[in-house]
Design an enzyme around this catalytic site. Structure first.
Site: not given
Ligand SMILES: NC(=O)c1ccc[n+]([C@@H]2O[C@H](COP(=O)([O-])OP(=O)(O)OC[C@H]3O[C@@H](n4cnc5c(N)ncnc54)[C@H](OP(=O)(O)O)[C@@H]3O)[C@@H](O)[C@H]2O)c1
Length: 254
Positions: A145, A158
């Site tokens: 991130s 985070y």
């Molecule tokens: N969206 C943004 O703006 C943004 C920006 C920078 C970085 N990111 C990063 O991108 C990644 C995806 O985020 P997102 O925005 O797509 O959020 P999201 O929609 O909340 O997705 C997070 C995913 O992580 C999975 N997860 C959480 N805990 C887990 C565990 N213990 N074991 C296996 N899977 C787990 C969840 O699946 P289950 O609950 O089904 O397990 C879900 O599929 C993250 O690492 C986040 O920090 C996002």
């Protein structure tokens, strides 16, 4: 030599790619992109129903997809997945964010964030690399991130986990290059998904968007170029790097 662009180096035909956190948001999108580039994809997360829907969508588009239950905070769960699968590409995307003032932040919330975003990514990378080292190498892509490079209020755990993931990327790249394993990170800025649901409609969210030089949040497909570059042979000489995709957010004026 004649060069044609795009050429076969961007193709993932014949490769197997595993994406953690593929049940929603960016992970679900990444699985679709890797499948469209020709990889057989394994979608891993805790919510099985969501994974089944995502697999059906990929298969309907002509791709090959398998769902597998995975909790990255549980070493036994990781071991079970890598006993069954030996992917060439692993996207360490599973992540959670818990906001709160550092003075009151509960230790269990700290553990949940760091165990998922940093320790979980390490354990998945380690299990994957053991299989890759025994085979013909591979590519590990850690989804960090911009908060791995800068900070924002009430996101200490985070931000620390993502800064750790950037540094972990460099350390693993150094150790595993000799095994033909490349390790790179992508640092997204802000993209609308469940992790930040509702934030962009809030006053604070709107104020934040105004500070992004491009004055908007990202669209998921705008991460595709970075993902395919580090996942494929187009990035064959890249390892230990972090690619920022953020509309200029990191270079916003102080
Ligand atoms: N969206 C943004 O703006 C943004 C920006 C920078 C970085 N990111 C990063 O991108 C990644 C995806 O985020 P997102 O925005 O797509 O959020 P999201 O929609 O909340 O997705 C997070 C995913 O992580 C999975 N997860 C959480 N805990 C887990 C565990 N213990 N074991 C296996 N899977 C787990 C969840 O699946 P289950 O609950 O089904 O397990 C879900 O599929 C993250 O690492 C986040 O920090 C996002």
């Amino acid at each position: 030599m004649t060069t044609t662009i795009p050429d076969g180096r961007w193709s993932l035909a014949g490769r197997t790619a595993l994406v953690t956190g593929a049940s929603s948001g960016l992970g679900r999108h990444f699985a679709g992109v890797l499948a469209a580039a020709g990889a057989s994809v394994i979608l891993a997360a805790r919510r099985a129903d969501r994974l089944r829907d995502a697999c059906a969508e990929i298969e309907a588009a002509g791709g090959t997809a398998t769902a597998v239950a995975l909790d990255v905070t549980r070493p036994d769960s990781i071991a079970a997945v890598f006993a069954e699968f030996a992917p060439d590409i692993v996207v360490n995307n599973a992540g959670i964010g818990i906001a709160g003032k550092a003075l009151d932040f509960p230790a269990e919330d700290w553990d949940a964030v760091v165990d998922t975003n940093l320790k979980g990514a390490f354990l998945v990378a380690q299990a994957a690399a053991r299989r890759m080292a025994a085979g013909s190498g591979g590519s590990i892509v850690n989804i960090a991130s911009i908060l791995g490079h800068r900070v924002a209020g009430q996101l200490a755990a985070y931000s620390a986990s993502k800064a750790g993931l950037v540094q972990l990327t460099r350390s693993l790249a150094l150790e595993w290059a000799r095994h033909g394993i490349r390790v790179n990170a992508i640092c997204p800025g802000y993209f609308s998904t469940e992790i930040n649901d509702g934030f962009f409609a809030s006053e604070a969210g709107e104020a934040m968007v105004k500070r992004i030089p491009m004055r908007r949040i990202g669209r998921q497909h705008e991460l595709d170029g970075a993902l395919l570059l580090v996942a494929s042979d187009a990035g064959a000489y890249m390892t230990g790097t972090s690619i920022v995709v953020d509309g200029g957010h990191l270079v916003s004026s102080l």
